[in-house]
Design a protein around this motif. Structure first.
Motif, PDB file in Angstrom:
ATOM      1  N   ALA A  11      45.330 -10.443  30.919  1.00  0.00           N
ATOM      2  CA  ALA A  11      44.052 -11.031  30.449  1.00  0.00           C
ATOM      3  C   ALA A  11      43.400 -10.301  29.337  1.00  0.00           C
ATOM      4  CB  ALA A  11      42.806 -11.150  31.711  1.00  0.00           C
ATOM      5  N   ILE A  12      42.463 -10.742  28.265  1.00  0.00           N
ATOM      6  CA  ILE A  12      41.826  -9.896  27.560  1.00  0.00           C
ATOM      7  C   ILE A  12      40.986  -8.765  28.096  1.00  0.00           C
ATOM      8  CG2 ILE A  12      42.294 -11.260  25.569  1.00  0.00           C
ATOM      9  CD1 ILE A  12      38.960 -12.081  25.953  1.00  0.00           C
ATOM     10  N   PRO A  13      40.976  -7.877  27.517  1.00  0.00           N
ATOM     11  CA  PRO A  13      39.749  -6.747  28.078  1.00  0.00           C
ATOM     12  C   PRO A  13      38.388  -7.096  27.663  1.00  0.00           C
ATOM     13  CG  PRO A  13      41.072  -5.727  25.899  1.00  0.00           C
ATOM     14  CD  PRO A  13      41.445  -6.982  26.016  1.00  0.00           C
ATOM     15  N   THR A  14      37.478  -6.232  28.177  1.00  0.00           N
ATOM     16  CA  THR A  14      36.207  -6.253  27.974  1.00  0.00           C
ATOM     17  C   THR A  14      35.961  -5.871  26.432  1.00  0.00           C
ATOM     18  OG1 THR A  14      35.626  -4.400  28.838  1.00  0.00           O
ATOM     19  CG2 THR A  14      35.244  -6.269  30.083  1.00  0.00           C
ATOM     20  N   THR A  15      36.574  -5.010  25.974  1.00  0.00           N
ATOM     21  CA  THR A  15      36.476  -4.049  24.717  1.00  0.00           C
ATOM     22  C   THR A  15      37.641  -3.849  23.871  1.00  0.00           C
ATOM     23  OG1 THR A  15      34.695  -2.952  25.440  1.00  0.00           O
ATOM     24  CG2 THR A  15      35.275  -2.156  23.465  1.00  0.00           C
ATOM     25  N   ALA A  16      37.920  -4.084  22.714  1.00  0.00           N
ATOM     26  CA  ALA A  16      39.224  -3.809  22.189  1.00  0.00           C
ATOM     27  C   ALA A  16      38.974  -3.160  20.653  1.00  0.00           C
ATOM     28  CB  ALA A  16      40.288  -4.966  21.987  1.00  0.00           C
ATOM     29  N   THR A  17      39.989  -2.453  20.037  1.00  0.00           N
ATOM     30  CA  THR A  17      40.051  -2.073  18.896  1.00  0.00           C
ATOM     31  C   THR A  17      41.320  -2.280  18.281  1.00  0.00           C
ATOM     32  OG1 THR A  17      38.418  -0.232  19.563  1.00  0.00           O
ATOM     33  CG2 THR A  17      39.437  -0.141  17.175  1.00  0.00           C
ATOM     34  N   TYR A  18      41.494  -2.921  17.136  1.00  0.00           N
ATOM     35  CA  TYR A  18      42.473  -3.158  16.309  1.00  0.00           C
ATOM     36  C   TYR A  18      42.665  -2.192  15.217  1.00  0.00           C
ATOM     37  CZ  TYR A  18      42.053  -7.562  18.864  1.00  0.00           C
ATOM     38  OH  TYR A  18      41.994  -8.487  19.976  1.00  0.00           O
ATOM     39  N   LEU A  19      43.762  -1.778  14.970  1.00  0.00           N
ATOM     40  CA  LEU A  19      44.033  -0.606  14.020  1.00  0.00           C
ATOM     41  C   LEU A  19      45.361  -1.144  13.179  1.00  0.00           C
ATOM     42  CD1 LEU A  19      43.714   2.620  16.188  1.00  0.00           C
ATOM     43  CD2 LEU A  19      41.933   1.378  14.706  1.00  0.00           C
ATOM     44  N   SER A  20      45.185  -1.043  11.927  1.00  0.00           N
ATOM     45  CA  SER A  20      46.448  -1.244  11.056  1.00  0.00           C
ATOM     46  C   SER A  20      46.536  -0.070  10.049  1.00  0.00           C
ATOM     47  CB  SER A  20      46.225  -2.473   9.948  1.00  0.00           C
ATOM     48  OG  SER A  20      45.870  -3.616  10.989  1.00  0.00           O
ATOM     49  N   PHE A  21      47.888   0.123   9.970  1.00  0.00           N
ATOM     50  CA  PHE A  21      48.170   1.627   9.291  1.00  0.00           C
ATOM     51  C   PHE A  21      49.304   1.215   8.311  1.00  0.00           C
ATOM     52  CE2 PHE A  21      46.692   3.180  13.383  1.00  0.00           C
ATOM     53  CZ  PHE A  21      45.989   4.388  13.047  1.00  0.00           C
ATOM     54  N   ILE A  89      48.141  -1.335  15.957  1.00  0.00           N
ATOM     55  CA  ILE A  89      47.664  -0.796  17.345  1.00  0.00           C
ATOM     56  C   ILE A  89      46.599  -1.647  17.743  1.00  0.00           C
ATOM     57  CG2 ILE A  89      46.776   0.994  18.649  1.00  0.00           C
ATOM     58  CD1 ILE A  89      48.407   2.905  16.802  1.00  0.00           C
ATOM     59  N   TRP A  90      46.745  -2.134  19.292  1.00  0.00           N
ATOM     60  CA  TRP A  90      45.656  -2.955  19.804  1.00  0.00           C
ATOM     61  C   TRP A  90      45.366  -1.918  20.810  1.00  0.00           C
ATOM     62  CZ3 TRP A  90      46.987  -7.696  23.534  1.00  0.00           C
ATOM     63  CH2 TRP A  90      45.612  -8.316  23.939  1.00  0.00           C
ATOM     64  N   LEU A  91      44.195  -1.397  20.794  1.00  0.00           N
ATOM     65  CA  LEU A  91      43.603  -0.585  21.938  1.00  0.00           C
ATOM     66  C   LEU A  91      42.766  -1.238  22.890  1.00  0.00           C
ATOM     67  CD1 LEU A  91      43.075   2.406  22.856  1.00  0.00           C
ATOM     68  CD2 LEU A  91      41.477   2.686  20.852  1.00  0.00           C
ATOM     69  N   ASP A  98      35.062   5.318  24.795  1.00  0.00           N
ATOM     70  CA  ASP A  98      36.007   5.923  24.808  1.00  0.00           C
ATOM     71  C   ASP A  98      37.120   5.531  23.918  1.00  0.00           C
ATOM     72  OD1 ASP A  98      35.611   6.646  27.477  1.00  0.00           O
ATOM     73  OD2 ASP A  98      36.297   4.897  28.231  1.00  0.00           O
ATOM     74  N   GLN A  99      36.962   4.213  23.358  1.00  0.00           N
ATOM     75  CA  GLN A  99      37.745   3.898  22.181  1.00  0.00           C
ATOM     76  C   GLN A  99      37.401   4.584  20.642  1.00  0.00           C
ATOM     77  OE1 GLN A  99      38.005  -0.434  21.837  1.00  0.00           O
ATOM     78  NE2 GLN A  99      39.045  -0.393  24.130  1.00  0.00           N
ATOM     79  N   PHE A 100      36.199   4.817  20.644  1.00  0.00           N
ATOM     80  CA  PHE A 100      35.996   5.837  19.346  1.00  0.00           C
ATOM     81  C   PHE A 100      36.790   7.053  19.257  1.00  0.00           C
ATOM     82  CE2 PHE A 100      33.256   9.176  17.790  1.00  0.00           C
ATOM     83  CZ  PHE A 100      33.200   8.530  16.302  1.00  0.00           C
ATOM     84  N   HIS A 101      36.813   7.520  20.578  1.00  0.00           N
ATOM     85  CA  HIS A 101      37.417   8.999  20.511  1.00  0.00           C
ATOM     86  C   HIS A 101      38.743   8.719  20.395  1.00  0.00           C
ATOM     87  CE1 HIS A 101      33.793  11.214  21.250  1.00  0.00           C
ATOM     88  NE2 HIS A 101      33.182  10.640  22.138  1.00  0.00           N
ATOM     89  N   ARG A 102      39.632   7.594  21.145  1.00  0.00           N
ATOM     90  CA  ARG A 102      40.828   7.628  21.221  1.00  0.00           C
ATOM     91  C   ARG A 102      41.418   7.264  19.624  1.00  0.00           C
ATOM     92  NH1 ARG A 102      44.719   5.789  25.324  1.00  0.00           N
ATOM     93  NH2 ARG A 102      46.523   6.786  24.295  1.00  0.00           N
ATOM     94  N   VAL A 103      40.692   6.443  18.959  1.00  0.00           N
ATOM     95  CA  VAL A 103      40.990   6.060  17.556  1.00  0.00           C
ATOM     96  C   VAL A 103      41.150   7.239  16.889  1.00  0.00           C
ATOM     97  CG1 VAL A 103      40.278   4.986  15.542  1.00  0.00           C
ATOM     98  CG2 VAL A 103      40.129   3.794  17.660  1.00  0.00           C
ATOM     99  N   ALA A 104      39.973   8.176  16.862  1.00  0.00           N
ATOM    100  CA  ALA A 104      39.981   9.399  16.171  1.00  0.00           C
ATOM    101  C   ALA A 104      41.239  10.174  16.499  1.00  0.00           C
ATOM    102  CB  ALA A 104      38.845  10.322  16.671  1.00  0.00           C
TER     103      ALA A 104
END
Ligand code: HEM
Length: 300
Positions: A11-21, A89-91, A98-104
């Motif tokens: 199922a979709i999470p409550t928060t996500a971050t999508y990154l393209s490189f 990347i779909w975090l 948490d996602q802010f730090h994980r992205v960094a």
């Protein structure tokens, strides 16, 4: 045993971050393979789902049958843009902090080989609603059906258990949407917002009439994992659809644009795609990402 990245079917999470490189042009194929194998060690397929773009596969001299760049399409005077990148990347795990730090951390891990070119924070709205207030995902296949729709169940070892994902960031125009009556809004989607009932008398342009998955020949099922996004006063839907190929998504988008019969999906009056990306999501093999198709050996 080959298995999919499990976040695809969850199922979709409550928060996500999508990154393209994008790969850094000066970095060799061997060095990029090295950077990807370092990233692979962090990928459990659930917390992080990753996808590889066609330009990177080609640069590495590899072949992923069925993978292609997102096409620029035009029909009925509508153009859907392509913003293809090399790595996605779909975090999916943790809150915004948490996602802010994980992205960094991820940007740092990849920086010798890849530049971050796009990032987007998204969230679950109420009971999985789009920002227009309509429940999104009702007609998604589930269980074994979702598996056979989204995941490659044939093919060689490196392809088995993999998936293809189409990603489009849509931006809504709430000035237009909010000026509509409730009935006009319901007719745009083809469902009643108040109880999620499908409307038999909705016009042919209604979104669910355009995309009714069993109305295609062959049937065009996808597993949608879209999430709303917002930035200041702007917002919309990060549309994400997984399939064992891109064919079902492409058939749906063509029909939405009026490519089949000239009837344009009413969604285009209230929303526009800003991006368009296609990726191949490699399978997991005994708990590790299997990148053997790219010439990257797993470490056991
Ligand atoms: C602004 C962007 C979009 C919004 C707000 C949106 C919203 C919705 C909503 C509310 C539904 C009805 C509930 C459901 O079954 O999930 C739906 C259904 C659906 N949408 Fe979208 N959608 C968007 C873009 C797209 C795109 C780009 C595609 C594919 C190219 C697509 C494919 C589908 C499919 C396959 C269904 C289910 C149709 C059925 O079999 O009944 N959607 N969408």
């Amino acid at each position: 045993m080959a298995s999919p990245q499990s976040g695809i079917l969850a199922a979709i999470p409550t928060t996500a971050t999508y990154l393209s490189f994008d790969r850094r042009p000066e970095v060799s194929a061997d060095d990029l393979r090295q950077h990807l194998s370092v990233l692979a060690k962090e990928v459990d397929g659930n917390e992080l789902v990753i996808g590889i773009g066609a330009p990177l596969v080609q640069f590495l001299g590899a072949d992923v049958p069925g993978l292609r760049p997102f096409p620029v399409s035009m029909a009925s005077g509508i153009v859907t843009p392509s913003t293809q990148s090399d790595l996605w990347i779909w975090l999916r795990r943790g809150g915004a902090g948490d996602q802010f730090h994980r992205v960094a951390h991820l940007v740092d891990t990849l920086q010798a080989g890849f530049d971050l070119v796009h990032s987007l924070e998204a969230f679950k709205y109420s009971d999985s609603r789009d920002l227009t207030g309509y429940i999104d995902g009702t007609e998604n296949p589930t269980g074994g059906d979702a598996l056979s729709v989204a995941i490659q169940e044939n093919g060689n070892r490196g392809m088995l258990g993999s998936s293809f994902v189409a990603v489009q960031q849509w931006q809504h125009d709430f000035t237009v949407f909010d000026a509509m009556s409730d009935e006009q809004q319901d007719h745009t989607i083809g469902r009643r917002r108040s109880d999620n009932e499908e409307l038999d008398d909705a016009p042919a342009s209604a979104h669910v009439k355009r995309t009714a998955q069993e109305d295609f020949e062959p049937e065009a099922f996808v597993v949608r994992r879209s999430m709303p996004w917002k930035q200041g006063l702007e917002g919309g839907l990060q549309f994400v659809a997984f399939g064992h190929s891109f064919d079902a998504f492409e058939a749906q988008l063509q029909r939405m644009m009026g490519g089949d019969d000239g009837v344009v999906d009413a969604l285009f009056r209230i929303s526009q795609p800003l991006t368009g990306e296609y990726y191949w999501c490699p399978p997991m093999q005994t708990g590790q990402l299997n990148l053997s198709v790219l010439g990257i050996a797993s470490e056991h």
